[in-house]
Structure formats: C-alpha cells, structure tokens
Design a protein around this motif. Structure first.
Motif, PDB file in Angstrom:
ATOM      1  N   THR A 311       0.818  -1.214   0.000  1.00  0.00           N
ATOM      2  CA  THR A 311       0.000   0.000   0.000  1.00  0.00           C
ATOM      3  C   THR A 311       0.851   1.263   0.000  1.00  0.00           C
ATOM      4  N   SER A 312       2.001   1.224   0.654  1.00  0.00           N
ATOM      5  CA  SER A 312       2.850   2.413   0.736  1.00  0.00           C
ATOM      6  C   SER A 312       3.398   2.831  -0.620  1.00  0.00           C
ATOM      7  N   LEU A 313       3.306   1.941  -1.639  1.00  0.00           N
ATOM      8  CA  LEU A 313       3.793   2.266  -2.983  1.00  0.00           C
ATOM      9  C   LEU A 313       2.726   2.921  -3.851  1.00  0.00           C
ATOM     10  N   LEU A 314       1.490   2.971  -3.372  1.00  0.00           N
ATOM     11  CA  LEU A 314       0.396   3.509  -4.174  1.00  0.00           C
ATOM     12  C   LEU A 314       0.434   5.030  -4.196  1.00  0.00           C
ATOM     13  N   GLY A 315      -0.091   5.577  -5.290  1.00  0.00           N
ATOM     14  CA  GLY A 315      -0.118   7.027  -5.442  1.00  0.00           C
ATOM     15  C   GLY A 315      -1.376   7.460  -6.159  1.00  0.00           C
ATOM     16  N   PRO A 316      -1.418   8.684  -6.650  1.00  0.00           N
ATOM     17  CA  PRO A 316      -2.614   9.219  -7.309  1.00  0.00           C
ATOM     18  C   PRO A 316      -3.100   8.327  -8.448  1.00  0.00           C
ATOM     19  N   GLY A 317      -4.388   8.029  -8.426  1.00  0.00           N
ATOM     20  CA  GLY A 317      -5.002   7.245  -9.485  1.00  0.00           C
ATOM     21  C   GLY A 317      -4.978   5.750  -9.300  1.00  0.00           C
ATOM     22  N   ASP A 318      -4.291   5.252  -8.260  1.00  0.00           N
ATOM     23  CA  ASP A 318      -4.195   3.792  -8.064  1.00  0.00           C
ATOM     24  C   ASP A 318      -5.440   3.269  -7.342  1.00  0.00           C
ATOM     25  N   LYS A 319      -6.578   3.427  -7.985  1.00  0.00           N
ATOM     26  CA  LYS A 319      -7.834   3.062  -7.328  1.00  0.00           C
ATOM     27  C   LYS A 319      -8.066   1.554  -7.306  1.00  0.00           C
ATOM     28  N   LEU A 320      -7.833   0.893  -8.427  1.00  0.00           N
ATOM     29  CA  LEU A 320      -8.061  -0.552  -8.480  1.00  0.00           C
ATOM     30  C   LEU A 320      -7.123  -1.316  -7.548  1.00  0.00           C
ATOM     31  N   PRO A 321      -5.803  -1.027  -7.547  1.00  0.00           N
ATOM     32  CA  PRO A 321      -4.950  -1.723  -6.573  1.00  0.00           C
ATOM     33  C   PRO A 321      -5.387  -1.485  -5.133  1.00  0.00           C
ATOM     34  N   TYR A 322      -5.832  -0.266  -4.843  1.00  0.00           N
ATOM     35  CA  TYR A 322      -6.256   0.006  -3.460  1.00  0.00           C
ATOM     36  C   TYR A 322      -7.558  -0.726  -3.136  1.00  0.00           C
ATOM     37  N   LEU A 323      -8.436  -0.877  -4.115  1.00  0.00           N
ATOM     38  CA  LEU A 323      -9.656  -1.648  -3.896  1.00  0.00           C
ATOM     39  C   LEU A 323      -9.316  -3.093  -3.546  1.00  0.00           C
ATOM     40  N   LEU A 324      -8.319  -3.656  -4.234  1.00  0.00           N
ATOM     41  CA  LEU A 324      -7.880  -5.022  -3.908  1.00  0.00           C
ATOM     42  C   LEU A 324      -7.279  -5.089  -2.512  1.00  0.00           C
ATOM     43  N   VAL A 325      -6.555  -4.042  -2.116  1.00  0.00           N
ATOM     44  CA  VAL A 325      -6.033  -3.970  -0.744  1.00  0.00           C
ATOM     45  C   VAL A 325      -7.182  -3.984   0.257  1.00  0.00           C
ATOM     46  N   CYS A 326      -8.214  -3.192  -0.012  1.00  0.00           N
ATOM     47  CA  CYS A 326      -9.359  -3.128   0.895  1.00  0.00           C
ATOM     48  C   CYS A 326     -10.036  -4.485   1.036  1.00  0.00           C
ATOM     49  N   ILE A 327     -10.167  -5.208  -0.080  1.00  0.00           N
ATOM     50  CA  ILE A 327     -10.815  -6.522  -0.037  1.00  0.00           C
ATOM     51  C   ILE A 327      -9.964  -7.519   0.749  1.00  0.00           C
ATOM     52  N   GLY A 328      -8.651  -7.533   0.487  1.00  0.00           N
ATOM     53  CA  GLY A 328      -7.780  -8.463   1.202  1.00  0.00           C
ATOM     54  C   GLY A 328      -7.678  -8.146   2.683  1.00  0.00           C
ATOM     55  N   ALA A 329      -7.460  -6.862   3.002  1.00  0.00           N
ATOM     56  CA  ALA A 329      -7.359  -6.474   4.407  1.00  0.00           C
ATOM     57  C   ALA A 329      -8.692  -6.651   5.122  1.00  0.00           C
ATOM     58  N   GLY A 330      -9.805  -6.405   4.410  1.00  0.00           N
ATOM     59  CA  GLY A 330     -11.114  -6.617   5.018  1.00  0.00           C
ATOM     60  C   GLY A 330     -11.371  -8.075   5.331  1.00  0.00           C
ATOM     61  N   ALA A 331     -10.970  -8.961   4.418  1.00  0.00           N
ATOM     62  CA  ALA A 331     -11.123 -10.388   4.684  1.00  0.00           C
ATOM     63  C   ALA A 331     -10.338 -10.795   5.923  1.00  0.00           C
ATOM     64  N   ALA A 332      -9.130 -10.232   6.092  1.00  0.00           N
ATOM     65  CA  ALA A 332      -8.327 -10.533   7.281  1.00  0.00           C
ATOM     66  C   ALA A 332      -8.956  -9.947   8.540  1.00  0.00           C
ATOM     67  N   LEU A 333      -9.681  -8.847   8.408  1.00  0.00           N
ATOM     68  CA  LEU A 333     -10.320  -8.236   9.568  1.00  0.00           C
ATOM     69  C   LEU A 333     -11.300  -9.192  10.238  1.00  0.00           C
ATOM     70  N   GLY A 334     -11.944 -10.059   9.456  1.00  0.00           N
ATOM     71  CA  GLY A 334     -12.851 -11.037  10.045  1.00  0.00           C
ATOM     72  C   GLY A 334     -12.171 -11.893  11.094  1.00  0.00           C
ATOM     73  N   ALA A 335     -10.914 -12.271  10.848  1.00  0.00           N
ATOM     74  CA  ALA A 335     -10.159 -13.045  11.836  1.00  0.00           C
ATOM     75  C   ALA A 335      -9.849 -12.205  13.065  1.00  0.00           C
ATOM     76  N   ASP A 336      -9.477 -10.937  12.861  1.00  0.00           N
ATOM     77  CA  ASP A 336      -9.152 -10.063  13.991  1.00  0.00           C
ATOM     78  C   ASP A 336     -10.361  -9.813  14.891  1.00  0.00           C
TER      79      ASP A 336
END
Length: 422
Positions: A311-336
């Motif tokens: 995520t720290s490598l993302l910049g302006p316009g990187d919406k799709l990669p960040y959406l994938l980050v949200c999905i992956g991190a959200g899935a992990a949140l269920g365990a937390d």
C-alpha cells in the motif's frame, strides 16, 4: 458456516453487536465535526473534552468488569438500565443547549454517560459469550456466538458508515432532525436486541462459587488474573494487533483523499473493506474449528500483512490496486474480530472473573484507539498538511507502521502452545 452454528439462540446472542457498533462510529467520527463545524466549538475545547472523556472511558473498565462479576446472573436489570442510559445519552449528544460553553459542558456529560453505559454493556456482553461451555467442544460453543456477534457488529458499522455520513452531507439545518431519526432507530434496535439476548440467548453459565455469591474482592480478582499466565501471554499480541488495525482506520480518509486523490471513492472503499470482512468472518470461524483458533488467527495476520504491504507504494489514481487492498485487508479483519475474544475465553473457566478479564481486553482496545490519534500530530511534525496532496510520511504511517505492528503481534503469538489455545 457449519449447521451447528446456525442456531437461533446464537443469533439471539449476536444481535446486540449491531446497535453497539451502530452507535460507536458516529461518536468517534461524526460528533467532533458536528460540534466544530455546525456549533462552532473551538478545536482546543473540543479536543480536551474528547481526550478527557476517552481517558475516563479507558480507565473505568476494570471497575465495570468487577461489577459485572459481582452481578453475575443478576445482570439483566442492569443491562436494561444501561441500554436506556446509552440510548438517551446518544440522542442527547445531537441536541446541545445554545452557546458554545453550554454545548461543551453538555457534550462532556453526554459522553461520560454514553461511555459508562456502552462499556458496561460491552463488557457484560463479552463475558456472557465467554461463559458458554460445550464441554469437550467448548471451542465450538465459543466460536458460534462470536461469529454472530462480530457479523452483526460489522453490519452495524456499515449502517453507521453510510447513514450519518449522508445526514451530515445534507443541509446543516436538517442535521438535528436526521440524527433524531437515526437515534430513534438505534434505540429501537438496541431494545429489540437486548430483549432477544435476555429471552432467547444461551444462558449465562456460572461456576458453583459464583452461583453461591462467592465473588472475590477486587484485589483477589486482579491477583487471580495476574496468575493466569495463558491470559497474560495474549495481552501483548492483542494490543499490537489492535494498534495495527486502529492506525489505518484513523488515517484511511486522509490516505484516500491526499495519497490516492480519490475522495469521492472513499465510501466505496470502506464498504468493500467491511463487506469483505462480513464475507470472510464465517470462513475464519470454520477454519478455526478445523485447525485451532490460534493457528487461524496467525493466518489472518499473514493475510493482512500480505494484502497491506504494498500500500505504501500507491499514489494518485491507483484506485483498483487500493480496492484489492481493501478486499484483502477486510477479509483478514474477520479473523481479527472473531478469533481474539475466543482465545481469551479459552484461558478462563465459565464464571471465573470473566468481567475483570474482559475489562482488560476492552481497555487495551481503547488504548490502541487512543494511541492511534497520536499519528495526527506526528504527521504534522513530518510536514503533512491535509488537502495538499501526497506525502512521504502518510503512507509510512498508514501502511508501513501497521505492518510492523502486525508482524510483531504475529511473532508474539507464534510461540503460543496450541494445546493451551486450541
């Protein structure tokens, strides 16, 4: 989710998680903006009131935990009283008296009442779920109610993310009326959920000494907790993991607005994050039943780091990669969300001072949330200014530091004996 968890009594227990989460987000996110922008309360006054109230909220938990232990199965009328106070205090926050000074004093009073009532409800609620004992299959007896509770909580968070934001975005004069309707809906859901808990949820199980009223003095209770090495060994990984979750939660809107320069996509990103958590939660529950709760939590931590590392490598316009980050991190949140309360419950016996134990659990979560607020002055010290575009400090604190805390938590929990934490 396995059929043995699709039980109406588990659902009746878990439903209370929805209103408890539904009220928490507006208090932390929308209330400060309401008082600062619409009531013109100074940020200095507002900041000190919020800090003092949250500090009080953190420090009161051990006393409330001891009270829960003393009440035991007599807790029902206290839960009803706390729910009434919580509902009235939440509604009252949005209707302060005229004048900045009076509004500040009113806010302080409403926050104290709301925090007291919410903390009592939450500690009793967690202790109730931890008291359930299925004999040889106690892990299954704990995982089912936890899954329902955290799933309902995520649904409450999604409601709280969408409705108050829409109300605040409308005409300023309509905000009090909109929040009045929201408060009424919240109060109704709270009453229905509490009624379901008291009427149809599995009974709060107590050991023989607790049923006899032999509740230890607070010093004895704390001493018993101090001797519970299995419980103490979970505190460090839980706190580190809570920090890894609360830091990006505090900075998410800043990252979306300035680093990605996509403020109009913020609601969609948050919805994807929480929806992934809802979908992933039953999978984590099933996995924990198969391989053990501690092992499943470790895998959740690994998934979170894997999803968040770039995520720290993302910049302006990187919406799709960040959406994938949200999905992956959200899935992990269920365990937390689902697994740590079960691990803590596995370190105690039903009725064995669970109120005091879970008061420390909630205290650490609140402390992590309070510590995450320190990232704002830290960002300012590194030169970040909201609204001025990308900053090197923002992704480092938003993604880099949480990954570090998550890896430290993973290291701390890796040594836990699976026999002690099945």
């Amino acid at each position: 989710m396995n059929a043995r968890w699709l039980r109406l009594d588990f659902a009746a227990y878990g439903l209370l998680g929805l209103p408890l989460a539904m009220a928490a987000l507006p208090v932390y996110v929308h209330l400060p903006a309401f008082y600062a922008l619409q009531l013109e309360v100074s940020l200095v006054q507002l900041g000190w009131v919020l800090f003092a109230a949250r500090l009080f909220d953190t420090l009161q938990d051990p006393a409330l935990g001891l009270l829960v232990d003393r009440l035991g199965q007599r807790v029902a009328p206290w839960l009803g009283a706390a729910a009434a106070v919580f509902g009235l205090a939440f509604a009252g926050m949005w209707f302060p008296p005229a004048g900045a000074a009076a509004a500040v004093a009113w806010l302080a009073a409403m926050l104290v009442l709301a925090y007291c009532a919410h903390s009592f409800l939450n500690i009793a609620y967690l202790a109730w779920g931890a008291s359930l004992d299925g004999g040889a299959s106690r892990t299954h007896a704990l995982l089912g109610p936890a899954a329902w509770r955290e799933g309902a909580g995520l649904a409450g968070i999604m409601l709280a993310s969408a409705i108050p934001a829409a109300i605040m975005a409308g005409d300023a004069d309509s905000v009090p009326a909109g929040m009045a309707w929201y408060s009424a809906g919240f109060a109704l859901l709270l009453a229905l959920a509490l009624g379901a808990l008291l009427q149809w949820a599995p009974a709060w199980q107590r050991n023989d000494s607790a049923r006899a009223g032999d509740t230890p003095h607070w010093r004895q209770a704390l001493d018993a907790m101090r001797r519970n090495r299995r419980f103490l060994r979970l505190l460090a990984p839980y706190f580190l993991n809570a920090l890894s979750v609360s830091l990006p939660a505090t900075l998410a809107l800043f990252f979306i607005r300035d680093q990605l320069q996509a403020p109009d996509q913020a609601a969609g990103f948050l919805l994807a994050y929480f929806a992934a958590a809802v979908c992933g939660l039953p999978l984590w529950v099933r996995l924990a039943a198969r391989i053990g709760t501690a092992r499943a939590w470790r895998l959740g931590m690994l998934l979170a780091v894997t999803a968040f590392a770039g995520t720290s490598l993302l910049g302006p316009g990187d919406k799709l990669p960040y959406l994938l980050v949200c999905i992956g991190a959200g899935a992990a949140l269920g365990a937390d969300l689902a697994l740590p309360p079960v691990l803590f419950a596995q370190t105690t016996k039903p009725g064995a001072g669970m109120g005091v134990h879970y008061s420390i659990y909630t205290l650490l979560g609140k402390l992590a949330l309070a510590c995450s607020g320190l990232t704002l002055p830290l960002l300012a010290a590194f030169g970040y200014r909201p609204g001025e575009g990308p900053s090197a400090a923002l992704p480092a604190l938003y993604a880099g530091l949480p990954c570090l805390f998550k890896l430290c938590a993973l290291y701390a929990i890796w040594s836990l004996d699976e026999k002690d934490h099945p």
